[in-house]
Write an enzyme that holds these catalytic residues in place. Sequence first.
Site, PDB file in Angstrom:
ATOM      1  N   LYS A 293       9.243  -7.725  -0.888  1.00 48.56           N
ATOM      2  CA  LYS A 293       9.617  -7.577  -2.122  1.00 48.56           C
ATOM      3  C   LYS A 293      10.303  -6.230  -2.404  1.00 48.56           C
ATOM      4  CE  LYS A 293       5.323  -8.081  -3.855  1.00 48.56           C
ATOM      5  NZ  LYS A 293       4.338  -8.062  -2.614  1.00 48.56           N
TER       6      LYS A 293
ATOM      7  N   ARG B  61       5.459  -0.823   9.072  1.00 48.00           N
ATOM      8  CA  ARG B  61       5.352   0.107   7.655  1.00 48.00           C
ATOM      9  C   ARG B  61       4.600   1.506   7.888  1.00 48.00           C
ATOM     10  NH1 ARG B  61       5.270  -2.578   2.315  1.00 48.00           N
ATOM     11  NH2 ARG B  61       3.117  -2.490   2.283  1.00 48.00           N
TER      12      ARG B  61
ATOM     13  N   ARG C 108       1.534   4.937   4.264  1.00 53.28           N
ATOM     14  CA  ARG C 108       0.890   4.876   2.946  1.00 53.28           C
ATOM     15  C   ARG C 108      -0.514   4.558   3.236  1.00 53.28           C
ATOM     16  NH1 ARG C 108       3.675  -0.265  -0.493  1.00 53.28           N
ATOM     17  NH2 ARG C 108       1.900  -0.548  -0.780  1.00 53.28           N
TER      18      ARG C 108
ATOM     19  N   ARG D 263      -6.299  -5.805   0.683  1.00 54.19           N
ATOM     20  CA  ARG D 263      -4.933  -6.337  -0.015  1.00 54.19           C
ATOM     21  C   ARG D 263      -4.571  -7.686   0.018  1.00 54.19           C
ATOM     22  NH1 ARG D 263      -1.147  -2.233   1.899  1.00 54.19           N
ATOM     23  NH2 ARG D 263       0.472  -3.360   0.718  1.00 54.19           N
TER      24      ARG D 263
ATOM     25  N   ARG E  62       0.113  -9.908 -10.732  1.00 52.30           N
ATOM     26  CA  ARG E  62      -0.953  -9.999  -9.827  1.00 52.30           C
ATOM     27  C   ARG E  62      -2.054 -10.948  -9.947  1.00 52.30           C
ATOM     28  NH1 ARG E  62       1.515  -5.182  -6.601  1.00 52.30           N
ATOM     29  NH2 ARG E  62       0.853  -5.460  -4.688  1.00 52.30           N
TER      30      ARG E  62
HETATM   31  P1  AMP Z   1       2.620  -2.480  -4.002  1.00 52.66           P
HETATM   32  O1  AMP Z   1       3.609  -1.256  -4.051  1.00 52.66           O
HETATM   33  O2  AMP Z   1       3.197  -3.167  -4.985  1.00 52.66           O
HETATM   34  O3  AMP Z   1       2.099  -3.116  -2.847  1.00 52.66           O
HETATM   35  O4  AMP Z   1       1.370  -1.863  -4.744  1.00 52.66           O
HETATM   36  C1  AMP Z   1       0.496  -0.737  -4.253  1.00 52.66           C
HETATM   37  C2  AMP Z   1      -0.832  -1.077  -4.910  1.00 52.66           C
HETATM   38  O5  AMP Z   1      -0.777  -0.830  -6.392  1.00 52.66           O
HETATM   39  C3  AMP Z   1      -1.591  -2.316  -4.935  1.00 52.66           C
HETATM   40  O6  AMP Z   1      -2.074  -2.436  -3.542  1.00 52.66           O
HETATM   41  C4  AMP Z   1      -2.577  -2.113  -6.165  1.00 52.66           C
HETATM   42  O7  AMP Z   1      -3.551  -1.292  -5.773  1.00 52.66           O
HETATM   43  C5  AMP Z   1      -1.731  -1.368  -7.282  1.00 52.66           C
HETATM   44  N1  AMP Z   1      -0.957  -2.494  -8.023  1.00 52.66           N
HETATM   45  C6  AMP Z   1       0.512  -2.703  -8.134  1.00 52.66           C
HETATM   46  N2  AMP Z   1       0.877  -3.410  -8.963  1.00 52.66           N
HETATM   47  C7  AMP Z   1       0.091  -4.081  -9.497  1.00 52.66           C
HETATM   48  C8  AMP Z   1      -0.608  -5.017 -10.377  1.00 52.66           C
HETATM   49  N3  AMP Z   1       0.198  -5.876 -10.976  1.00 52.66           N
HETATM   50  N4  AMP Z   1      -1.679  -5.262 -10.586  1.00 52.66           N
HETATM   51  C9  AMP Z   1      -2.741  -4.579 -10.066  1.00 52.66           C
HETATM   52  N5  AMP Z   1      -2.705  -3.520  -9.108  1.00 52.66           N
HETATM   53  C10 AMP Z   1      -1.501  -3.253  -8.713  1.00 52.66           C
END
Ligand code: AMP
Length: 190
Positions: free
Chosen positions: A16, A130, A136, A147, A91
């Site tokens: 994404k 990654r 990360r 996750r 999400r």
């Molecule tokens: P990402 O970079 O999109 O994988 O997001 C990293 C982390 O941020 C996720 O594993 C969640 O802990 C948090 N996060 C990001 N977007 C959301 C969302 N829409 N709802 C809940 N947690 C989020």
Amino acid sequence: MAPFDLLLLGPPGAGKGTQGARLVQRLGLPKLATGDLLRDAVARGTALGQAARAVMEAGGLVSDDLILGIVREELDRPTAAAGAILDGVVRTLPQAEGLAKLLAERGRQLSHVVFLDVTDEEILGRIARRRTEESRADDAPEAVARRLKAYRDQTAPVLAWYETHGRVHRIPGLGTMDQISERIRQAIGR
Ligand code: AMP
């Protein structure tokens, strides 16, 4: 022209972020990525960052209220008036409903929902790669397992919700970045 809002959906590691960045470049729209905004808040130690940090590092989901607060603020930025590329923003089902409401209040609606469809095997391989490149905290194996579980339990139903509420473009996520970008371009017609 009506605002162009595109939502990217898919499991962690589906690409994404990469495809979102390419859409931003090609369409000249800002990116609205809650994960990026949260990581930035954590790095700066803001109240939002402090509230989100532990949950994020453990691979859980940040509360719907915090997420919808971020989204509201971002949608109201003048730079987002023509639309945005929304990456990882939805999400859970309450977030899907909340986003629809926030957009409707602004006379907007999602123009496209793009689902990047990749297998678990591919996801684990990508996240492992990654991990060596970005370090990360939530790419550690236990956090990845959480996750993926959060995705299956809470985010997969979101896909079904969008499928009943409108057209979802299901994009096979396997192949080169260029091949996947091209599939998205064809699906959304721009
Ligand atoms: P990402 O970079 O999109 O994988 O997001 C990293 C982390 O941020 C996720 O594993 C969640 O802990 C948090 N996060 C990001 N977007 C959301 C969302 N829409 N709802 C809940 N947690 C989020």
